[in-house]
Each structure stands twice: as C-alpha cells, then as structure tokens.
Design an enzyme around this catalytic site. Sequence first.
Site, short mmCIF file in Angstrom:
data_model
loop_
_atom_site.label_atom_id
_atom_site.label_comp_id
_atom_site.label_asym_id
_atom_site.label_seq_id
_atom_site.Cartn_x
_atom_site.Cartn_y
_atom_site.Cartn_z
N TYR A 121 9.04 1.63 9.83
CA TYR A 121 9.23 2.68 8.84
C TYR A 121 10.72 2.94 8.72
O TYR A 121 11.43 3.01 9.73
CB TYR A 121 8.57 3.99 9.29
CG TYR A 121 7.08 4.04 9.13
CD1 TYR A 121 6.48 3.91 7.88
CD2 TYR A 121 6.26 4.26 10.22
CE1 TYR A 121 5.11 3.99 7.74
CE2 TYR A 121 4.88 4.34 10.09
CZ TYR A 121 4.31 4.21 8.85
OH TYR A 121 2.96 4.28 8.71
N HIS A 151 0.84 -1.20 0.00
CA HIS A 151 0.00 0.00 0.00
C HIS A 151 0.88 1.24 0.00
O HIS A 151 2.11 1.14 0.05
CB HIS A 151 -0.90 0.01 1.25
CG HIS A 151 -0.13 0.22 2.52
ND1 HIS A 151 0.29 -0.83 3.30
CD2 HIS A 151 0.31 1.34 3.14
CE1 HIS A 151 0.95 -0.35 4.35
NE2 HIS A 151 0.98 0.97 4.28
FE FE2 Z 1 1.64 2.35 5.70
#
Ligand code: FE2
Length: 304
Positions: free
Chosen positions: A252, A148
């Site tokens: 991340y 995504h």
């Molecule tokens: Fe994400």
Amino acid sequence: MGIMRMGYAHVRVTDLAEAKHHYASTMGLYETLDEGNRVYYKGWDEWDHHSVVLEEGGVGLVKFGFKVDKPEDIDEIEQKAATFGLTVERMSAGENPEVSDGIRFTTPSEHVFEVYHSQTVIGTEVGTHNPESFPRHLVGVGVPGLDHALILAEDVGTMQQMLTDVFGFYATERVQTTLDDDAHLIATWMTSNNQIHQLAVLEGPQGRLHHFAFKLGDWSDVGRAADLMSMDDVPIDIGPTRHGITRGQTVYFFDPSGNRNEVFAGGYLAYPDRPVSVWTPEAIGKGVFYHARELNERFMTVST
Ligand code: FE2
C-alpha cells in the site's frame, strides 16, 4: 455474464503534474488522452482505451466504471437498480471519452458508479498474434492493469445487498463481529467472476475511497515495485506483505495527492460455490496484514 470487471477508476488529484509523474513514470501506465484538466491511462495488458482517469482539483473518487459483457446487460442492471430503489440515469456515448452509452447511479454508500458495455479498443504493444510475454520497454513498475478497489460505507450490509441484487456479485470473504447469522458486517470482499475481489466495502464514512489497486504477477513483482517506490520517494503505507484475507501479496502506498494505491498479486481463484471465509475481530490484524498481524493507525483512518 453481466458485470465483467471494474473498467475504470476516475479520481481527483490536487496537482496533475505531480500525479502524472507518479502514475506514468513510477507506476508505468500509458497515457492515452490528455484533456488538460483530465488525463487518461491504461496498463500495458489492457486493451480498452483507459482504466485510470486523473482529474485536477481535490482528492478522492469521482466515479468507477464497471464494464458489462453485452449491451443488453445495461437494461437488466438498470431494471435491477430501479427495483433496489436507486435513482438511475442514462449516460450517452462520449460523455466519457471513448466510452459507450450506459447508466449512472449513486450507491447507498454515496459513490458514483457507471455501467457501460464498450470502450474504444486500442490494443497492446504485444498484440494477439504470436504475442511476446510483456512489452520490452516498460516504464517503472509497469503495471499490467487495474485490479480492484476498496470503498468505505456507513452500512456495509446494504452495500453488500446492492452489489448482490444489482451487479450479481457474491462475497468471497467477510469481516463480521461474530459467526452468528445476525452478526454486524464490518467489511465484505465481492466479485462477479473468478477474480478474488473486484470491489471491497469497509465500514467507514460515506463516499470515501480507501484505495484502488493495480494487479501484478507475483511476489517478486511486488518486491520490485516496492524497490521502485523507494527510488522515487513514494510514501509507502505498508508492505511488501501478504493479506490473510484473499491471500494476496501487497504494497500500500500513496500518490502525491494522498490517494492510497495498492499493487496486488496472487489471491486465490474464487468460485460462487465456495463457502465465504469469515474473519472475526480478534484476527482482523492477521486478516489484513498477515505478517505484522496488527493494523496500523493510518490504514484505519486515512481515506480520500
Ligand atoms: Fe486492495
């Protein structure tokens, strides 16, 4: 069914040699085509020719490609995009290597989206006949595929409307100022199927990419990915942790050009009849980073 999934993310990188090392050696994507200034990759569990394109020069997003189920879906989406007021152009087969004809338009958030119905199928190492669970000689993290993306937009509400009207997406979770119907929309997580989100939109400067994400299987895969990032000196933004929003497990991190990537596992199955989960500002820290329960400055300010 219209849009099946985000088929490709095409991004700019400042140094292609460094980027190739990151996406091939650390993330473990398979290189499928090298055009000199553009390189094409797929994950081990993806059948189509590519899901990631790196283009040398700059940073940030060139475009996303969304794959539809049937060629006639293109005409329907073209019509809906025109009705929404978007300027749509036709793209020819081969404008993107190994990608069919389709349409292209710029979203109200100033991102370029392409919609196509097929890509050359090159298959996977495990195949379809008595397939093994995964290829034995994966490299680095060995990501199975693209999952995504999160983009920024000045007007999240208009983007949510566009994704609803044109792509047939529905929202699974939202961040808004209050629970009132007329509350200001800060972010929305949207999908067309059971995947918890294919595209999320967060309030911010037009045309910016916050991150694009690769899927992983579970918590242990996420932890192993973080270990490999340390081995390869990949700058980690945050994690491993969980998102309150989507319940996904995450790291991340940044590619060598500063584009933010994510590895994402879990997340519950979405259905269109499920009520939208609504987060309000006092819980946004927990919504984004479930354990730290506060946002870091970098997460809110760095995009490409
Ligand atoms: Fe994400």
